[in-house]
Scaffold this motif. Structure first.
Motif, PDB file in Angstrom:
ATOM      1  N   LEU A   1     141.334  32.604  23.067  1.00 23.58           N
ATOM      2  CA  LEU A   1     141.610  31.199  23.355  1.00 23.58           C
ATOM      3  C   LEU A   1     142.146  30.985  24.766  1.00 23.58           C
ATOM      4  N   VAL A   2     143.018  31.859  25.238  1.00 22.93           N
ATOM      5  CA  VAL A   2     143.714  31.602  26.503  1.00 22.93           C
ATOM      6  C   VAL A   2     143.052  32.271  27.700  1.00 22.93           C
ATOM      7  N   THR A   3     142.187  33.273  27.475  1.00 18.04           N
ATOM      8  CA  THR A   3     141.583  33.962  28.619  1.00 18.04           C
ATOM      9  C   THR A   3     140.773  33.032  29.507  1.00 18.04           C
ATOM     10  N   PRO A   4     139.891  32.166  28.959  1.00 18.23           N
ATOM     11  CA  PRO A   4     139.193  31.229  29.856  1.00 18.23           C
ATOM     12  C   PRO A   4     140.139  30.266  30.554  1.00 18.23           C
ATOM     13  N   LEU A   5     141.231  29.869  29.894  1.00 15.57           N
ATOM     14  CA  LEU A   5     142.183  28.967  30.539  1.00 15.57           C
ATOM     15  C   LEU A   5     142.900  29.672  31.688  1.00 15.57           C
ATOM     16  N   ILE A   6     143.227  30.942  31.490  1.00 15.48           N
ATOM     17  CA  ILE A   6     143.840  31.707  32.579  1.00 15.48           C
ATOM     18  C   ILE A   6     142.866  31.872  33.734  1.00 15.48           C
ATOM     19  N   ALA A   7     141.586  32.076  33.408  1.00 11.57           N
ATOM     20  CA  ALA A   7     140.570  32.197  34.461  1.00 11.57           C
ATOM     21  C   ALA A   7     140.459  30.908  35.269  1.00 11.57           C
ATOM     22  N   ILE A   8     140.535  29.766  34.578  1.00 12.75           N
ATOM     23  CA  ILE A   8     140.507  28.482  35.300  1.00 12.75           C
ATOM     24  C   ILE A   8     141.698  28.380  36.245  1.00 12.75           C
ATOM     25  N   LEU A   9     142.873  28.809  35.773  1.00 17.29           N
ATOM     26  CA  LEU A   9     144.079  28.733  36.606  1.00 17.29           C
ATOM     27  C   LEU A   9     143.980  29.676  37.800  1.00 17.29           C
ATOM     28  N   LEU A  10     143.560  30.928  37.571  1.00 16.31           N
ATOM     29  CA  LEU A  10     143.526  31.909  38.654  1.00 16.31           C
ATOM     30  C   LEU A  10     142.468  31.588  39.702  1.00 16.31           C
ATOM     31  N   ARG A  11     141.320  31.068  39.241  1.00 23.16           N
ATOM     32  CA  ARG A  11     140.254  30.768  40.201  1.00 23.16           C
ATOM     33  C   ARG A  11     140.471  29.424  40.879  1.00 23.16           C
ATOM     34  N   GLY A  12     141.116  28.491  40.187  1.00 27.49           N
ATOM     35  CA  GLY A  12     141.269  27.168  40.775  1.00 27.49           C
ATOM     36  C   GLY A  12     142.481  27.010  41.652  1.00 27.49           C
ATOM     37  N   LEU A  13     143.541  27.789  41.388  1.00 21.55           N
ATOM     38  CA  LEU A  13     144.780  27.625  42.138  1.00 21.55           C
ATOM     39  C   LEU A  13     144.626  27.903  43.630  1.00 21.55           C
ATOM     40  N   PRO A  14     143.928  28.999  44.047  1.00 22.62           N
ATOM     41  CA  PRO A  14     143.803  29.223  45.493  1.00 22.62           C
ATOM     42  C   PRO A  14     143.023  28.140  46.223  1.00 22.62           C
ATOM     43  N   GLY A  15     142.122  27.457  45.531  1.00 29.21           N
ATOM     44  CA  GLY A  15     141.307  26.446  46.207  1.00 29.21           C
ATOM     45  C   GLY A  15     141.828  25.037  46.094  1.00 29.21           C
ATOM     46  N   MET A  16     143.002  24.851  45.484  1.00 28.92           N
ATOM     47  CA  MET A  16     143.526  23.503  45.328  1.00 28.92           C
ATOM     48  C   MET A  16     143.841  22.848  46.670  1.00 28.92           C
ATOM     49  N   GLY A  17     144.400  23.637  47.578  1.00 32.00           N
ATOM     50  CA  GLY A  17     144.750  23.075  48.893  1.00 32.00           C
ATOM     51  C   GLY A  17     143.530  22.588  49.642  1.00 32.00           C
ATOM     52  N   SER A  18     142.479  23.426  49.715  1.00 32.07           N
ATOM     53  CA  SER A  18     141.270  23.021  50.426  1.00 32.07           C
ATOM     54  C   SER A  18     140.514  21.932  49.690  1.00 32.07           C
ATOM     55  N   ALA A  19     140.672  21.856  48.356  1.00 25.85           N
ATOM     56  CA  ALA A  19     139.991  20.801  47.614  1.00 25.85           C
ATOM     57  C   ALA A  19     140.597  19.439  47.905  1.00 25.85           C
ATOM     58  N   PHE A  20     141.936  19.380  48.046  1.00 23.68           N
ATOM     59  CA  PHE A  20     142.596  18.113  48.331  1.00 23.68           C
ATOM     60  C   PHE A  20     142.605  17.791  49.821  1.00 23.68           C
ATOM     61  N   PHE A  21     142.776  18.813  50.651  1.00 20.52           N
ATOM     62  CA  PHE A  21     142.856  18.599  52.096  1.00 20.52           C
ATOM     63  C   PHE A  21     141.827  19.497  52.778  1.00 20.52           C
ATOM     64  N   PRO A  22     140.581  19.065  52.861  1.00 23.22           N
ATOM     65  CA  PRO A  22     139.530  19.913  53.424  1.00 23.22           C
ATOM     66  C   PRO A  22     139.705  20.138  54.914  1.00 23.22           C
ATOM     67  N   GLU A  23     139.321  21.349  55.342  1.00 25.48           N
ATOM     68  CA  GLU A  23     139.304  21.741  56.753  1.00 25.48           C
ATOM     69  C   GLU A  23     140.670  21.591  57.416  1.00 25.48           C
ATOM     70  N   GLY A  24     141.738  21.796  56.658  1.00 25.58           N
ATOM     71  CA  GLY A  24     143.073  21.791  57.233  1.00 25.58           C
ATOM     72  C   GLY A  24     143.598  20.439  57.642  1.00 25.58           C
ATOM     73  N   THR A  25     142.911  19.342  57.265  1.00 27.29           N
ATOM     74  CA  THR A  25     143.389  18.012  57.616  1.00 27.29           C
ATOM     75  C   THR A  25     144.499  17.587  56.663  1.00 27.29           C
ATOM     76  N   PHE A  26     145.169  16.500  57.011  1.00 24.64           N
ATOM     77  CA  PHE A  26     146.238  15.973  56.179  1.00 24.64           C
ATOM     78  C   PHE A  26     145.794  14.734  55.394  1.00 24.64           C
ATOM     79  N   SER A  27     144.509  14.426  55.428  1.00 24.56           N
ATOM     80  CA  SER A  27     143.974  13.306  54.654  1.00 24.56           C
ATOM     81  C   SER A  27     143.356  13.837  53.367  1.00 24.56           C
ATOM     82  N   VAL A  28     143.602  13.118  52.281  1.00 26.76           N
ATOM     83  CA  VAL A  28     143.117  13.548  50.980  1.00 26.76           C
ATOM     84  C   VAL A  28     141.592  13.478  50.947  1.00 26.76           C
TER      85      VAL A  28
END
Length: 559
Positions: free
Chosen positions: A307-334
């Motif tokens: 039950l939790v392994t796919p949820l952990i995979a979502i967390l581990l794979r998505g967490l590093p890309g959260m910054g670039s997903a919200f602020f692409p190319e190092g900008t400060f605009s969402v």
């Protein structure tokens, strides 16, 4: 003393007619959608189903994968429910039960991305199976479809079966404990009689959910040989522009789902098809030995890992890309694409949740006010009609009916909101039915003697018992709409995606990191919504509001 409410709301008709109007609107809307299929599209000959190899394959595969999913889901759910009933006290049990309940609203497209990370070609367990077991595994096709359906439906089925086992009479539990029944005899004498009434409706519910699955098959389907009726309808309308074939498949799907629910009702359909929030206080004496506890712990550990392994995979794979997903190319605009998709999803989900909760309250009020059983049956059938008329079938008819004005305006999103509210209505109704009917007779009689009707009856009698279930129902109704992918894929525009559509587009273009970040954001948004609605339904929050508004609420008139 007699509390005198406003005159219109004191008449019983005000509790009866709104619910009847909602029930009638549901029936008319469903019939209008189905009628549009037959009227607008030129239906091909029914023999086309048997002459066309493609259509035969689609229908046969849809039934086969749904049947396999039901069997495997129940084979997993029954042992897990029995273990949880035997072991009623262990660390993390309440968290596990809440996690099992969330499988109903977890967006399927998000869970699929987690399953791909675990069981895909480059997945964690795939590499282990290839290196150590020498076995080859292909996630795409019927393997992945059935695996995803078991991931979604086995926890929900286990939670419902656990609720049924916990409702076994206390006298039977005492007699079984005195006789020292073993596992097999305890199952035959106590547990099976408790779950037997639930099994027809539960099997029909799981079969319908798997039969009408869309996002899972769209993502994990392996081509024409692994296509279901829902996907074939979507392809016929979206790519082939063959409304006749879509109408024929929609009618076949309606006949199969309607026949299944009719059979389930004939064999004792129960209303307990959703989990409640109660935690068991009793414990079976059949699992007290140390070896039984170790076996239960091992089996439950495998289930938790699944039950939790796919949820952990979502967390581990998505967490590093959260910054670039919200602020692409190092900008400060969402990121405008992610922000627009989030606002568009909330603009559909929150009104859909409000509509489903309001319709459920009116239908329940009509059922309690009605003196004729025929009216109660009519409202129940209308409320559960969305389970028999799947969303894409209804969407197909409404698409054909309103297609001149859809696709280039906001009317398509309004229609998506309406269909999502209808699809959430059966589940919201299940959550509110129990609290609405649990009013004790003494309080009801006292309210009748005081003449408390209308707003006063709701404010002082029902609201204290209904605020938490209403908040939970609103959270579920909003969450179901937030994760919708099927209806929005038909009516929406690729240039104006919701979060599930944006995630599907990122997966289709192999932007795995961006898809993981979008999926994690969708899960976090769902958890935030549940937290907000849970806060709104808490007694402390409502007590604070009551204290602030107590000076402005006029005193009731006395007769």
């Amino acid at each position: 003393m007699n509390l005198r409410p406003s005159a219109p709301f004191s008449r019983p008709g005000w509790r009866l007619w709104p619910g009847l109007a909602i029930a009638g609107a549901l029936v008319v809307l469903a019939m209008a959608g189905l009628g549009a299929l037959v009227w607008e599209a030129s239906l091909p000959d029914m023999n086309e189903l048997w002459r066309s190899r493609y259509l035969r394959t689609v229908v046969a595969f849809t039934v086969w994968q749904a049947f396999l999913s039901v069997v495997l889901s129940l084979l997993v759910a029954i042992p897990v429910a029995r273990i949880l009933a035997r072991q009623s006290v262990f660390p993390g049990r309440v968290v596990l039960l809440r996690l099992m309940e969330l499988s109903l609203v977890l967006p399927s497209i998000v869970a699929v991305s987690g399953l791909v990370s675990v069981y895909g070609r480059q997945g964690w367990l795939t590499g282990f199976a290839d290196d150590w077991l020498g076995a080859s595994w292909n996630l795409y096709g019927i393997n992945g479809i059935v695996l995803a359906h078991v991931f979604f439906n086995a926890p929900l089925a286990a939670r419902i079966l656990l609720q049924a086992i916990e409702s076994a009479p206390a006298s039977q539990l005492r007699v079984a404990a005195q006789l020292g029944l073993g596992h097999w005899w305890y199952w035959r004498a106590v547990e099976w009689p408790a779950v037997k009434p639930v099994m027809p409706g539960l099997a029909a519910l799981v079969f319908t959910l798997c039969f009408t699955s869309f996002a899972i098959v769209m993502t994990l389907g392996g081509g024409p040989a692994a296509t279901t009726i829902e996907v074939a309808i979507y392809q016929s309308l979206r790519f082939e522009f063959d409304a006749g074939q879509a109408a024929l498949l929609a009618m076949v799907q309606l006949v199969i789902c309607g026949s299944l629910w009719w059979l389930a009702a004939r064999h004792g359909l129960t209303a307990s098809l959703l989990p409640n929030r109660r935690v068991a206080s009793h414990r079976s004496k059949a699992g007290n030995s140390i070896w039984a506890r170790l076996g239960d712990a091992a089996a439950l550990g495998l289930f938790v890992l699944f039950l939790v392994t796919p949820l952990i995979a979502i967390l581990l794979r998505g967490l590093p890309g959260m910054g670039s997903a919200f602020f692409p190319e190092g900008t400060f605009s969402v990121n405008p694409a992610l922000l627009d998709a989030t606002l568009r999803s909330l603009a559909i989900a929150i009104p859909a949740g409000l509509m489903s909760v309001s319709a459920a309250l009116l239908i329940l009020a009509c059922g309690t006010a009605a003196s004729r059983p025929a009216i109660t049956r009519l409202t129940d059938v209308a409320a559960y009609l969305p389970l028999m008329v799947p969303p894409l079938v209804l969407g197909t008819g409404l698409f054909l009916l309103f297609r001149p004005s859809l696709g280039n305006s906001s009317e398509g999103l309004i229609l998506v909101t309406l269909i999502n509210a209808m699809m959430a209505l059966p589940f919201v109704l299940q959550m509110l039915r129990g609290p609405m009917g649990n009013l004790d007779s003494a309080s009801r009689q006292q309210a009748d003697q005081l003449g408390m009707l209308g707003w006063y009856r709701w404010r002082w009698l029902h609201w204290p018992r209904m605020r938490r279930p209403l908040a939970l129902a609103m959270a579920y109704g909003t969450g179901l709409s937030l994760g919708d992918f099927g209806v929005i894929a038909l009516f929406g525009s690729p240039g104006q995606p919701t979060l599930p559509v944006l995630l599907y587009q990122q997966l289709g273009s192999y932007r795995i990191d961006a898809a993981a970040a979008t999926g994690l954001w969708l899960v976090l948004l769902l958890l935030m919504l549940f937290s907000v609605f849970n806060r709104l339904g808490s007694p402390l929050f409502n007590a604070g509001l009551a204290s602030k508004s107590s000076r402005t609420v006029p005193e009731p008139e006395h007769a």
